[in-house]
Write a protein that holds these residues in place. Structure first.
Motif, PDB file in Angstrom:
ATOM      1  N   ASP A   1      -5.554  16.808  -3.022  1.00 39.89           N
ATOM      2  CA  ASP A   1      -4.725  16.134  -4.026  1.00 39.89           C
ATOM      3  C   ASP A   1      -4.529  14.672  -3.626  1.00 39.89           C
ATOM      4  OD1 ASP A   1      -4.464  18.543  -5.322  1.00 39.89           O
ATOM      5  OD2 ASP A   1      -2.344  18.840  -4.830  1.00 39.89           O
ATOM      6  N   THR A   2      -3.962  13.890  -4.520  1.00 40.94           N
ATOM      7  CA  THR A   2      -3.580  12.516  -4.203  1.00 40.94           C
ATOM      8  C   THR A   2      -2.083  12.358  -4.423  1.00 40.94           C
ATOM      9  OG1 THR A   2      -4.038  11.699  -6.449  1.00 40.94           O
ATOM     10  CG2 THR A   2      -5.835  11.600  -4.838  1.00 40.94           C
ATOM     11  N   LEU A   3      -1.501  11.390  -3.714  1.00 38.23           N
ATOM     12  CA  LEU A   3      -0.058  11.183  -3.741  1.00 38.23           C
ATOM     13  C   LEU A   3       0.261   9.695  -3.780  1.00 38.23           C
ATOM     14  CD1 LEU A   3       2.935  12.044  -3.370  1.00 38.23           C
ATOM     15  CD2 LEU A   3       2.479  12.139  -0.901  1.00 38.23           C
ATOM     16  N   ARG A   4       1.149   9.329  -4.683  1.00 34.85           N
ATOM     17  CA  ARG A   4       1.709   7.982  -4.739  1.00 34.85           C
ATOM     18  C   ARG A   4       3.215   8.062  -4.539  1.00 34.85           C
ATOM     19  NH1 ARG A   4      -1.552   3.992  -7.265  1.00 34.85           N
ATOM     20  NH2 ARG A   4      -3.441   4.843  -8.251  1.00 34.85           N
TER      21      ARG A   4
ATOM     22  N   ARG B   1       0.834  -1.219   0.000  1.00 35.26           N
ATOM     23  CA  ARG B   1       0.000   0.000   0.000  1.00 35.26           C
ATOM     24  C   ARG B   1       0.860   1.258   0.000  1.00 35.26           C
ATOM     25  NH1 ARG B   1      -3.548  -2.611   4.347  1.00 35.26           N
ATOM     26  NH2 ARG B   1      -5.104  -3.760   3.147  1.00 35.26           N
ATOM     27  N   LEU B   2       1.993   1.223   0.738  1.00 36.27           N
ATOM     28  CA  LEU B   2       2.874   2.386   0.805  1.00 36.27           C
ATOM     29  C   LEU B   2       3.376   2.765  -0.580  1.00 36.27           C
ATOM     30  CD1 LEU B   2       4.553   4.491   2.361  1.00 36.27           C
ATOM     31  CD2 LEU B   2       6.316   2.725   2.646  1.00 36.27           C
ATOM     32  N   PHE B   3       3.821   1.787  -1.343  1.00 37.14           N
ATOM     33  CA  PHE B   3       4.353   2.061  -2.671  1.00 37.14           C
ATOM     34  C   PHE B   3       3.336   1.763  -3.777  1.00 37.14           C
ATOM     35  CE2 PHE B   3       8.225   1.375  -0.103  1.00 37.14           C
ATOM     36  CZ  PHE B   3       8.828   2.595  -0.325  1.00 37.14           C
ATOM     37  N   GLY B   4       2.067   1.743  -3.384  1.00 36.86           N
ATOM     38  CA  GLY B   4       0.997   1.579  -4.360  1.00 36.86           C
ATOM     39  C   GLY B   4       0.020   2.743  -4.286  1.00 36.86           C
ATOM     40  N   GLY B   5      -0.443   2.988  -3.046  1.00 40.76           N
ATOM     41  CA  GLY B   5      -1.363   4.126  -2.828  1.00 40.76           C
ATOM     42  C   GLY B   5      -2.667   3.920  -3.588  1.00 40.76           C
ATOM     43  N   PRO B   6      -3.312   5.016  -4.002  1.00 40.19           N
ATOM     44  CA  PRO B   6      -2.899   6.400  -3.717  1.00 40.19           C
ATOM     45  C   PRO B   6      -3.342   6.840  -2.332  1.00 40.19           C
ATOM     46  CG  PRO B   6      -4.891   6.439  -5.016  1.00 40.19           C
ATOM     47  CD  PRO B   6      -4.524   4.975  -4.844  1.00 40.19           C
ATOM     48  N   PHE B   7      -2.668   7.872  -1.826  1.00 38.22           N
ATOM     49  CA  PHE B   7      -3.052   8.498  -0.570  1.00 38.22           C
ATOM     50  C   PHE B   7      -3.754   9.823  -0.854  1.00 38.22           C
ATOM     51  CE2 PHE B   7       0.659   5.905   0.458  1.00 38.22           C
ATOM     52  CZ  PHE B   7       0.232   5.234   1.595  1.00 38.22           C
ATOM     53  N   GLY B   8      -4.709  10.166   0.004  1.00 39.43           N
ATOM     54  CA  GLY B   8      -5.293  11.490  -0.038  1.00 39.43           C
ATOM     55  C   GLY B   8      -4.495  12.421   0.862  1.00 39.43           C
ATOM     56  N   ILE B   9      -4.751  13.723   0.745  1.00 40.19           N
ATOM     57  CA  ILE B   9      -4.053  14.727   1.554  1.00 40.19           C
ATOM     58  C   ILE B   9      -5.070  15.391   2.473  1.00 40.19           C
ATOM     59  CG2 ILE B   9      -2.582  16.768   1.548  1.00 40.19           C
ATOM     60  CD1 ILE B   9      -1.349  14.301   0.168  1.00 40.19           C
ATOM     61  N   SER B  10      -4.830  15.293   3.767  1.00 33.82           N
ATOM     62  CA  SER B  10      -5.755  15.817   4.767  1.00 33.82           C
ATOM     63  C   SER B  10      -5.712  17.343   4.826  1.00 33.82           C
ATOM     64  CB  SER B  10      -5.401  15.247   6.141  1.00 33.82           C
ATOM     65  OG  SER B  10      -6.093  15.921   7.168  1.00 33.82           O
ATOM     66  N   ALA B  11      -6.832  17.949   5.189  1.00 35.48           N
ATOM     67  CA  ALA B  11      -6.896  19.391   5.404  1.00 35.48           C
ATOM     68  C   ALA B  11      -6.090  19.806   6.634  1.00 35.48           C
ATOM     69  CB  ALA B  11      -8.349  19.831   5.567  1.00 35.48           C
TER      70      ALA B  11
END
Length: 314
Positions: A282-285, A198-208
């Motif tokens: 935004d999203t981040l991978r 999951r760490l190197f797959g994602g994607p992650f969202g960005i919290s406010a």
């Protein structure tokens, strides 16, 4: 030295930022400095300053200032529509202002931070080796705080370098879906196999809840298989920590110097300046690379920029 401009409205957050503080992390002093050091450097080069000269970092636009004297300015970073008394101000170009003119910068459609450089720089004292504002500690910059209405900033002495337009190729590529390269952290093995995926797959969202201290990642959860406690250990801008809730935190310019969460990855130095432009929503991978690949990428990027920015630092 002369009065340069008065802040009419600082927007969400505007602060005086320059290069980071070096060599003091072992004493508990964070680096601070511009969240996007490359954009600050480019703005300074455009007005003829040294790359790490103090300028203004503007978060999500909404900024207004009145010039009290003639000045030469340049804008880089997140491209919020900018106007000088109603006339559009281009990014990456030196622009001369006149006394009484008002600069407005609207919220950008992409990116997080806009940089305003003034020829001669913002004249504030260096504290612990840098004029940058460290907001959590309330020191540096303009009285250790964000800029607010009626603050008046002075401009420093001019530079011997000539202002210049920046090459179009250096216009920042800003997006809503980011992919940053990262190396394995010292405690990566503490994650489960699924957690590493999951760490190197994602994607992650960005919290406010993200700020200059760090990006809080949401949506994807990273499972920690190892439960032993970690003694407080050194961390840096770009370090990816994993709290017990499984939602990683990526440290930024104002991040602390030590931490007790597992350090599961580290954004490579060549990509680190891009962290300062990632915004909530935004999203981040993360793309995994080796340490040797990270060094090769940094050397190539440094070589490409060195003719423009001799003292490269990002």
């Amino acid at each position: 030295m002369s009065a340069a401009l008065t802040i009419l409205f600082g927007g969400l957050q505007a602060s005086v930022q320059a290069g980071p503080r070096r060599g003091l992390r072992h004493k508990g002093v964070p680096s601070a400095g511009a969240a996007d050091l490359l954009s600050l450097s480019l703005a300074n080069i455009a007005v003829g300053n040294e790359a790490m000269t103090a300028g203004i970092e503007i978060t999500m636009g909404g900024f207004e200032a009145r010039f009290l004297t003639e000045a030469v300015i340049a804008l880089t970073g997140a491209p919020g529509a900018a106007h000088l008394d109603g006339t559009q101000v281009p990014y990456g170009e030196p622009v001369r202002t006149q006394a009484g003119q008002v600069l407005t910068i609207a919220p950008p459609g992409r990116g997080m931070r806009t940089y305003l450089a003034l020829r001669g720089g913002v004249d504030v004292p260096a504290i612990l080796g840098s004029p940058s504002t460290y907001l959590p500690g309330r020191f540096g910059g303009y009285h250790g705080r964000a800029l607010k209405t009626d603050d008046t900033l002075n401009i420093g002495r001019g530079s011997r370098r000539r202002p210049r337009s920046l090459p179009a190729a250096l216009t920042p590529y800003l997006e809503a879906r980011w992919t940053l390269r990262a190396v394995a952290g010292p405690e990566l093995s503490w994650l489960s196999r699924e957690g590493i995926g999951r760490l190197f797959g994602g994607p992650f969202g960005i919290s406010a809840q993200s700020d200059r201290m760090g990006l809080r990642l949401t949506e994807s959860r990273v499972d920690v298989a190892e439960t032993r406690a970690l003694a407080s250990a050194p961390v840096f801008g770009g370090t990816v920590q994993c709290p017990a809730d499984g939602h990683p935190i990526v440290l930024l310019a104002d991040g602390q110097t030590t931490g007790g969460y597992p350090r599961i990855a580290h954004v490579i130095r060549a990509d680190r300046h891009r962290l300062g432009q990632i915004r909530p929503g935004d999203t981040l991978r993360f793309e995994r690379v080796s340490h040797s690949q990270a060094l090769e990428i940094f050397r190539a990027k440094s070589a490409a920029l060195r003719t423009l920015i001799p003292a490269i630092d990002f």
